[in-house]
Enzyme design. Structure first.
Site, PDB file in Angstrom:
ATOM      1  N   GLY A  11       0.828  -1.218   0.000  1.00 35.43           N
ATOM      2  CA  GLY A  11       0.000   0.000   0.000  1.00 35.43           C
ATOM      3  C   GLY A  11       0.851   1.251   0.000  1.00 35.43           C
ATOM      4  N   GLY A  14      -0.419   4.863  -0.975  1.00 32.75           N
ATOM      5  CA  GLY A  14      -1.476   5.473  -0.168  1.00 32.75           C
ATOM      6  C   GLY A  14      -1.002   6.685   0.613  1.00 32.75           C
ATOM      7  N   LEU A  16      -0.523   7.287   3.876  1.00 25.52           N
ATOM      8  CA  LEU A  16       0.570   7.042   4.828  1.00 25.52           C
ATOM      9  C   LEU A  16       1.764   6.390   4.149  1.00 25.52           C
ATOM     10  CD1 LEU A  16      -0.925   5.498   8.079  1.00 25.52           C
ATOM     11  CD2 LEU A  16       0.926   7.158   7.994  1.00 25.52           C
ATOM     12  N   ASP A  37       2.601  -1.711  -4.482  1.00 29.56           N
ATOM     13  CA  ASP A  37       1.174  -1.358  -4.501  1.00 29.56           C
ATOM     14  C   ASP A  37       0.553  -2.065  -5.684  1.00 29.56           C
ATOM     15  OD1 ASP A  37      -1.384   0.079  -4.316  1.00 29.56           O
ATOM     16  OD2 ASP A  37      -0.284   1.400  -2.971  1.00 29.56           O
ATOM     17  N   ILE A  38      -0.768  -2.017  -5.731  1.00 33.26           N
ATOM     18  CA  ILE A  38      -1.482  -2.754  -6.780  1.00 33.26           C
ATOM     19  C   ILE A  38      -1.310  -2.091  -8.155  1.00 33.26           C
ATOM     20  CG2 ILE A  38      -3.742  -1.630  -6.451  1.00 33.26           C
ATOM     21  CD1 ILE A  38      -4.781  -4.663  -6.350  1.00 33.26           C
ATOM     22  N   ASP A  52      -0.319  -7.303  -5.774  1.00 32.03           N
ATOM     23  CA  ASP A  52      -1.645  -7.464  -5.180  1.00 32.03           C
ATOM     24  C   ASP A  52      -1.421  -8.389  -3.992  1.00 32.03           C
ATOM     25  OD1 ASP A  52      -4.122  -8.270  -4.410  1.00 32.03           O
ATOM     26  OD2 ASP A  52      -4.871  -8.668  -6.440  1.00 32.03           O
ATOM     27  N   TYR A 142     -14.886  -2.152   8.093  1.00 34.51           N
ATOM     28  CA  TYR A 142     -13.479  -1.771   8.275  1.00 34.51           C
ATOM     29  C   TYR A 142     -13.072  -1.980   9.739  1.00 34.51           C
ATOM     30  CZ  TYR A 142      -9.603   1.665   8.709  1.00 34.51           C
ATOM     31  OH  TYR A 142      -8.421   2.308   8.975  1.00 34.51           O
ATOM     32  N   LYS A 146     -10.453  -4.648  11.440  1.00 37.41           N
ATOM     33  CA  LYS A 146      -9.308  -4.213  12.270  1.00 37.41           C
ATOM     34  C   LYS A 146      -9.320  -4.919  13.630  1.00 37.41           C
ATOM     35  CE  LYS A 146      -7.225  -1.444   9.441  1.00 37.41           C
ATOM     36  NZ  LYS A 146      -5.960  -1.865   8.832  1.00 37.41           N
TER      37      LYS A 146
HETATM   38  C1  AKB Z   1     -10.902   6.338   8.094  1.00 38.74           C
HETATM   39  O1  AKB Z   1     -11.482   7.429   8.200  1.00 38.74           O
HETATM   40  O2  AKB Z   1     -11.448   5.307   7.681  1.00 38.74           O
HETATM   41  C2  AKB Z   1      -9.454   6.251   8.537  1.00 38.74           C
HETATM   42  C3  AKB Z   1      -9.336   5.805   9.959  1.00 38.74           C
HETATM   43  C4  AKB Z   1      -9.721   6.699  11.056  1.00 38.74           C
HETATM   44  O3  AKB Z   1      -8.916   4.700  10.185  1.00 38.74           O
HETATM   45  N1  AKB Z   1      -8.818   7.511   8.363  1.00 38.74           N
END
Ligand code: AKB
Length: 321
Positions: A11, A14, A16, A37-38, A52, A142, A146
């Site tokens: 990544g 991106g 970061l 990266d992809i 990938d 998401y 995590k």
């Molecule tokens: C998002 O907004 O999805 C990210 C995060 C806070 O992980 N920036």
């Protein structure tokens, strides 16, 4: 003699990744960093491979060919984009992590970095100074990916002695690359409108306070955690780190100190629900105690730098055309 580290970043195009790649090149030498990266980044200076991360065999061959000793696994789909394709997001975020965990164990990678997020918390968590340890009930795919990733990180540490380290990033604000698909992205987009002296339409309501961090602090936290002695790391899921906390209205006031006529209009959309489920501020006392984490940038310093740097970038671009 200390063995030269060989770094792999996923990544790397991106928000970061692009800044971290440069910082790691400065630290370890350009030839000791492999950015992936992809899609290709034509402007990247250094070693770049298209990867990938779902493709385990290609990942493994890049790790073997380059004798990789540390991996920073940044490839992921963020909160807002993730809600549009929940199952795809789960697949990408978790399968890529497993590939990186497994290749690290098989190829004896010394250290692995995995980014988590404030998105691991849900509506039940205390909003202010959210503690490091609390029941994690995220509302987004998401966030769910995590939380799972944090627990798998600890599992690989406990069972395979993999030295995996992680921080829960707040929204990251930087002038180098635009973020994509996050709920905190407004806090970068707003500066592009400010320097062009146009009004900004914000997708969050004016009083939605979220934890944020300036890019330099985010990068420094990542590197300081990775450099910390193994014995000082007491958290093997992920560390809370804080930078600053503000609402869109407070950020608008900070910008108005430089552009008094700047205005933000509020039109909350589906991202409001995501933001409302997240903490307003984060307790990062464990990171401070374990590896001396200390943020340096507040809202006014960050605003000044963002405006100066973006104006400079715009001027340079105009001179080239
Ligand atoms: C998002 O907004 O999805 C990210 C995060 C806070 O992980 N920036």
């Amino acid at each position: 003699m200390i063995k030269q580290e060989k770094i792999l970043i996923t990544g790397a195009n991106g928000q970061l990744g692009s800044v971290l790649a440069k910082r790691l090149q400065e630290k370890h030498g350009v030839n000791n960093v492999v950015a992936t990266d992809i899609v290709a980044d034509e402007d990247f200076v250094g070693n770049f491979e298209i990867l990938d991360v779902l493709d385990f065999e290609r990942l493994k061959s890049i790790v073997i060919q380059n004798e990789i000793t540390q991996i920073y696994h940044l490839a992921a789909i963020l909160s807002a984009s993730g809600e549009k394709h929940p199952k795809r997001t789960w697949d990408i975020n978790t399968k890529t992590l497993f590939n990186v965990l497994d290749v690290s164990v098989i190829q004896n990678v010394n250290k692995l970095f995995f980014p988590s997020s404030i998105a691991v918390y849900g509506t039940n968590a205390p909003k202010i100074n959210t503690p490091q340890s609390y029941e994690l009930t995220p509302t987004t795919v998401y966030g769910i990916s995590k939380v799972a990733g944090e627990n798998w990180a600890k599992y690989y540490f406990d069972n395979y002695d993999l030295d995996i380290r992680s921080v829960r990033y707040p929204g990251v604000i930087g002038h180098q690359t635009l973020p994509g698909g996050g709920t905190t992205d407004y806090a970068v987009d707003i500066f592009y409108k400010a320097i062009n002296e146009t009004n900004f339409e914000c997708f969050l309501s004016k009083n939605t306070t979220l934890p944020m961090i300036y890019m330099d602090d985010a990068i420094r936290a990542t590197i300081e955690l990775m450099d910390a002695p193994k014995k000082s790391i007491s958290i093997r899921t992920s560390y809370n780190i804080a930078g600053m906390s503000f609402s869109p209205e407070e950020l608008t006031y900070a910008i108005q100190k430089i552009y008094p006529n700047f205005k933000t209009l509020y039109k909350p959309d589906f991202r409001q629900k995501i933001a409302s489920s997240w903490p307003s501020s984060i307790d990062d006392s464990v990171a401070k105690k374990d590896w001396n984490w200390n943020p340096l940038f507040g809202i006014d310093e960050m605003t000044k730098i963002m405006i100066e740097e973006l104006k400079l970038k715009q001027k340079t671009k105009l001179q080239k055309t």
